[in-house]
Design an enzyme around this catalytic site. Structure first.
Site, short mmCIF file in Angstrom:
data_model
loop_
_atom_site.label_atom_id
_atom_site.label_comp_id
_atom_site.label_asym_id
_atom_site.label_seq_id
_atom_site.Cartn_x
_atom_site.Cartn_y
_atom_site.Cartn_z
N GLY A 83 0.82 -1.21 0.00
CA GLY A 83 0.00 0.00 0.00
C GLY A 83 0.86 1.26 0.00
N SER A 84 0.43 2.24 0.74
CA SER A 84 1.01 3.59 0.62
C SER A 84 2.43 3.72 1.16
CB SER A 84 0.11 4.61 1.33
OG SER A 84 -1.16 4.65 0.71
#
Length: 317
Positions: A83-84
């Protein structure tokens, strides 16, 4: 023949205990299925703590406690979509290529962007008034739309080379049996793959790999080797990005834990902290994503002025 030498693990018993205690508490608080923590010495790459839960006590004679994955060293043998926590590498790649500066502005309103037939969204809708943000704010607010717009300025080859040079898609060299190398697709990439990879979907990592990659930002652009054994002489590391780029991204990661960022709970009184949050939908067995099951992760280092510890944590569901 040669006489044997002493051998010592790099683990620090006090840090190991604290990591275990905090992971156990976090799993209970969030009712997580599993979790892991790894703590690195930023300057030497030594593994100071490595915790997996659920686990078992090897001192118990009852071997039944080892089933259900409890014997796995999931920090090294399991992979997940980060993810981020991957966004800083997209930004670093664009900074290195001269496509952006930290104060370059992007319009992320209304919080969505369409690539082909797919629409990518930010976690929250964005009004026209809030829509103009700098690259620094893209990282601070963890904007998917902003990150995708940055990635569109880059050739796929440039992005791939940055990720590959950062250690993704290959083992860390820890020497641990069964360590996975993660997943970094070879090219050519379709536009949607490049877009989703820019914010950490469609790429897979193990937790030690992710922690190691953040030495780029804590050690002024150098990727440090990792070691499960105590070492006497700190390794030099490989220069992957410039010092200027590394310091610029490190400043953005400090903004993430400051007011207005996504990780304000990571602040430590009296210290400067840098880090990045990550959330991804869990991959289904057989393909696709679970709608309501997530993997949450965080990587941070402190003190940001002269980094000593890198901590990476992952909670499964």
């Amino acid at each position: 023949s040669k006489p044997g030498k002493d051998i010592a693990l790099s683990l620090d018993s006090k840090i190991q205990y604290r990591a275990y205690r905090e992971l156990k508490l976090a799993m209970a608080t969030h009712k997580a299925k599993a979790g892991g923590i790894v703590v690195l010495d930023s300057q030497t790459g030594e593994v100071l703590a490595l915790v997996n839960l659920p686990t078992y006590n090897p001192n118990n004679n009852n071997r039944t406690g080892r089933n259900g994955g409890k014997a796995r060293n999931r920090v090294l043998t399991d992979q997940f979509e980060p993810g981020s926590t991957m966004k800083p590498f997209t930004v670093a790649s664009a900074l290195e290529a001269g496509k952006i500066k930290p104060d370059t502005e992007f319009n992320i309103a209304p919080g969505t962007i369409t690539i082909g037939r797919r629409t990518i969204r930010d976690a929250h809708a964005v009004s026209i008034e809030e829509g103009i943000v700098t690259v620094e704010q893209v990282i601070q607010r963890s904007s998917n739309v902003g990150t995708v717009k940055i990635s569109k300025l880059l050739p796929a080859k440039t992005m791939w080379e940055t990720l590959n040079s950062s250690g993704f898609g290959t083992t860390t060299g820890s020497g641990f049996p069964g360590e996975v190398k993660g997943m970094l697709h070879l090219q050519p990439w379709r536009p949607i793959r490049k877009a989703t990879m820019s914010y950490g979907h469609g790429i897979a990592v193990n937790l030690l790999q992710l922690a190691r990659a953040y030495t780029l930002f804590s050690e002024e652009g150098k990727l440090k080797p990792v070691s499960l054994l105590k070492i006497d002489t700190p390794p030099v590391g490989k220069q992957v990005i410039s010092r200027k780029t590394a310091l610029a991204v490190s400043k953005m990661l400090e903004m993430v834990v400051a007011k207005g960022g996504t990780a304000t709970e990571a602040q430590i009184e009296g210290y400067r902290v840098a880090g990045k949050t990550g959330t991804s939908h869990k991959v289904k067995v057989g393909g696709g994503y679970e709608k309501k099951k997530y993997v949450a992760s965080f990587v941070g280092y402190a003190p940001a002025s002269n980094p000593r510890l890198i901590i990476a944590v992952m909670l499964d569901e």
